[in-house]
Design a protein around this motif. Structure first.
Motif, PDB file in Angstrom:
ATOM      1  N   CYS A  80       1.809   0.259 -18.073  1.00  0.00           N
ATOM      2  CA  CYS A  80       1.348  -0.636 -17.002  1.00  0.00           C
ATOM      3  C   CYS A  80       1.144   0.222 -15.765  1.00  0.00           C
ATOM      4  CB  CYS A  80       2.386  -1.728 -16.718  1.00  0.00           C
ATOM      5  SG  CYS A  80       2.569  -2.883 -18.074  1.00  0.00           S
ATOM      6  N   LEU A  81      -0.076   0.255 -15.296  1.00  0.00           N
ATOM      7  CA  LEU A  81      -0.436   1.148 -14.196  1.00  0.00           C
ATOM      8  C   LEU A  81      -1.132   0.333 -13.121  1.00  0.00           C
ATOM      9  CD1 LEU A  81      -0.555   4.262 -13.552  1.00  0.00           C
ATOM     10  CD2 LEU A  81      -2.868   4.189 -14.486  1.00  0.00           C
ATOM     11  N   THR A  82      -0.604   0.374 -11.910  1.00  0.00           N
ATOM     12  CA  THR A  82      -1.221  -0.378 -10.812  1.00  0.00           C
ATOM     13  C   THR A  82      -1.910   0.581  -9.855  1.00  0.00           C
ATOM     14  OG1 THR A  82       0.399  -2.145 -10.962  1.00  0.00           O
ATOM     15  CG2 THR A  82      -0.760  -1.932  -8.871  1.00  0.00           C
ATOM     16  N   VAL A  83      -3.167   0.286  -9.555  1.00  0.00           N
ATOM     17  CA  VAL A  83      -3.900   1.060  -8.552  1.00  0.00           C
ATOM     18  C   VAL A  83      -3.873   0.246  -7.263  1.00  0.00           C
ATOM     19  CG1 VAL A  83      -6.103   2.124  -7.946  1.00  0.00           C
ATOM     20  CG2 VAL A  83      -5.391   2.013 -10.359  1.00  0.00           C
ATOM     21  N   ALA A  84      -3.208   0.809  -6.240  1.00  0.00           N
ATOM     22  CA  ALA A  84      -3.063   0.093  -4.965  1.00  0.00           C
ATOM     23  C   ALA A  84      -4.060   0.661  -3.950  1.00  0.00           C
ATOM     24  CB  ALA A  84      -1.638   0.247  -4.443  1.00  0.00           C
ATOM     25  N   PRO A  85      -4.653  -0.204  -3.124  1.00  0.00           N
ATOM     26  CA  PRO A  85      -5.688   0.255  -2.206  1.00  0.00           C
ATOM     27  C   PRO A  85      -5.094   0.901  -0.955  1.00  0.00           C
ATOM     28  CG  PRO A  85      -5.363  -2.073  -1.924  1.00  0.00           C
ATOM     29  CD  PRO A  85      -4.424  -1.651  -3.002  1.00  0.00           C
ATOM     30  N   GLN A  86      -4.326   1.960  -1.152  1.00  0.00           N
ATOM     31  CA  GLN A  86      -3.707   2.638  -0.013  1.00  0.00           C
ATOM     32  C   GLN A  86      -3.912   4.131  -0.163  1.00  0.00           C
ATOM     33  OE1 GLN A  86       0.237   1.283   1.142  1.00  0.00           O
ATOM     34  NE2 GLN A  86       0.104  -0.277  -0.420  1.00  0.00           N
ATOM     35  N   LEU A  87      -4.393   4.747   0.903  1.00  0.00           N
ATOM     36  CA  LEU A  87      -4.458   6.197   0.926  1.00  0.00           C
ATOM     37  C   LEU A  87      -3.188   6.688   1.594  1.00  0.00           C
ATOM     38  CD1 LEU A  87      -8.149   6.857   2.018  1.00  0.00           C
ATOM     39  CD2 LEU A  87      -7.097   7.408  -0.177  1.00  0.00           C
ATOM     40  N   THR A  88      -2.442   7.540   0.890  1.00  0.00           N
ATOM     41  CA  THR A  88      -1.202   8.043   1.467  1.00  0.00           C
ATOM     42  C   THR A  88      -0.941   9.425   0.890  1.00  0.00           C
ATOM     43  OG1 THR A  88       1.155   7.598   1.792  1.00  0.00           O
ATOM     44  CG2 THR A  88       0.215   6.895  -0.301  1.00  0.00           C
ATOM     45  N   GLY A  89       0.099  10.035   1.316  1.00  0.00           N
ATOM     46  CA  GLY A  89       0.446  11.326   0.741  1.00  0.00           C
ATOM     47  C   GLY A  89       1.146  12.204   1.759  1.00  0.00           C
ATOM     48  N   PRO A  90       1.703  13.345   1.357  1.00  0.00           N
ATOM     49  CA  PRO A  90       1.803  13.711  -0.056  1.00  0.00           C
ATOM     50  C   PRO A  90       2.878  12.887  -0.738  1.00  0.00           C
ATOM     51  CG  PRO A  90       2.925  15.333   1.304  1.00  0.00           C
ATOM     52  CD  PRO A  90       2.323  14.338   2.240  1.00  0.00           C
ATOM     53  N   GLY A  91       2.728  12.646  -2.038  1.00  0.00           N
ATOM     54  CA  GLY A  91       3.703  11.856  -2.793  1.00  0.00           C
ATOM     55  C   GLY A  91       4.517  12.743  -3.696  1.00  0.00           C
TER      56      GLY A  91
END
Ligand SMILES: NC(=O)c1ccc[n+]([C@@H]2O[C@H](COP(=O)([O-])OP(=O)(O)OC[C@H]3O[C@@H](n4cnc5c(N)ncnc54)[C@H](OP(=O)(O)O)[C@@H]3O)[C@@H](O)[C@H]2O)c1
Length: 202
Positions: free
Chosen positions: A157-168
Motif C-alpha cells: 500500500c503506497l500513498t502519494v501525497a501532494p507535498q514537496l519536502t525533503g530531505p527525508g
C-alpha cells in the motif's frame, strides 16, 4: 518519507482512514525496532466500531504488535508493552543479547529464529501457525527491505501525497540488495489530491 522527521505529517484524512482499516482487518501488525523507537509507538488500540467489526468477523478484538529487532533495545516498561491489549510478539535471532530476551519475555512472546540473523520465513511460518497469517508491516525501510529479500511481500500500500519536502529518511526499502519482485496495480483511490495505490503480487 517524512515531514519534520515523522511520517504522520504526510498523512491526510484518506490515508489515515486506510491506515486504520488495514489495521482493522489484519491478524498482526509488524514494525521494525527503528520505526518503533523513532515514531514512539504506544500500545495498539482500535476504536469500538472497528473492534466490533473484528468480533463479527471472528477475529480477536485486537491484532498483536509484532516487533522485529536484533539488538532488543526496547524498554519493557513502555506503553507498547504495559498497555498492550494483546500480548506483543518480539521476533529476533540467536545472536541477540540473551539477557534482553529474558527481560522482554516477561512482557512479550519472544520468538527466536536463525542463529546470527533473523530467519524471516521461519518466523512468519511460526506466526502463521499461531493463526497470524495476514501480517501488516508498517515499516520501516530496513524491515521492508528484509521482507522483500525474503520474498515475503504479497501486497504494497503506497500513498502519494501532494507535498514537496525533503530531505527525508530515504526510500521505502533499505539494506542489502534484494532481487527484483514484480507487483501489479490492484487498485487506485484518489482523495484530496492523494493517490492511494495498492499493489499486489503479480
Ligand atoms: N513514511 C512512512 O510511511 C514510514 C513508515 C515507517 C518508517 N518510516 C521512517 O523510517 C525511519 C526508520 O527507518 P529504519 O530503516 O531504521 O526502520 P526499521 O526497519 O523499522 O528499523 C530498523 C531496525 O529494525 C530492526 N530490524 C529491521 N529488520 C530486521 C531484521 N530483518 N532482523 C532483525 N532486526 C531487524 C533492527 O532493530 P535493532 O536496531 O533493534 O536491532 C533495525 O536496526 C524513521 O525515520 C521512520 O519515521 C516512515
Amino acid at each position: 518519507m517524512s515531514v519534520g522527521g515523522y511520517s504522520a505529517g504526510l498523512s491526510g484524512a484518506a490515508d489515515k482512514r486506510v491506515f486504520g482499516l488495514v489495521r482493522m482487518v489484519c491478524d498482526a501488525v509488524m514494525v521494525g525496532a527503528g520505526t518503533l523507537r523513532h515514531e514512539g509507538y504506544g500500545a495498539l488500540r482500535l476504536d469500538e466500531r472497528r473492534r466490533s467489526w473484528r468480533r463479527a468477523a471472528g477475529l480477536p478484538e485486537y491484532p498483536p504488535l509484532v516487533l522485529v529487532s536484533s539488538r532488543l533495545e526496547l524498554d519493557p516498561g513502555s506503553a507498547m508493552f504495559t498497555d498492550a491489549p494483546t500480548r506483543p510478539v518480539v521476533l529476533t535471532h540467536g545472536g541477540s543479547p540473551a539477557d534482553r530476551r529474558r527481560v522482554l519475555s516477561q512482557v512479550a512472546d519472544v520468538l527466536v529464529h536463525g542463529d546470527a540473523e533473523l530467519d524471516l520465513p521461519a518466523a512468519l511460518a511460526e506466526l502463521a501457525g499461531r493463526g497470524l497469517r495476514q501480517v501488516l508491516c508498517e515499516g520501516g525501510p530496513h524491515l521492508l527491505g528484509s521482507l522483500t529479500a525474503a520474498d515475503a511481500v504479497d501486497e504494497l500500500c503506497l500513498t502519494v501525497a501532494p507535498q514537496l519536502t525533503g530531505p527525508g529518511p530515504g526510500r521505502i526499502t533499505a539494506g542489502p540488495p534484494a532481487a527484483v519482485r514484480s507487483l501489479r496495480l490492484g487498485h487506485v483511490l484518489a482523495a484530496d489530491d492523494n493517490l492511494l495505490l495498492r499493489y499486489v503480487r503479480g
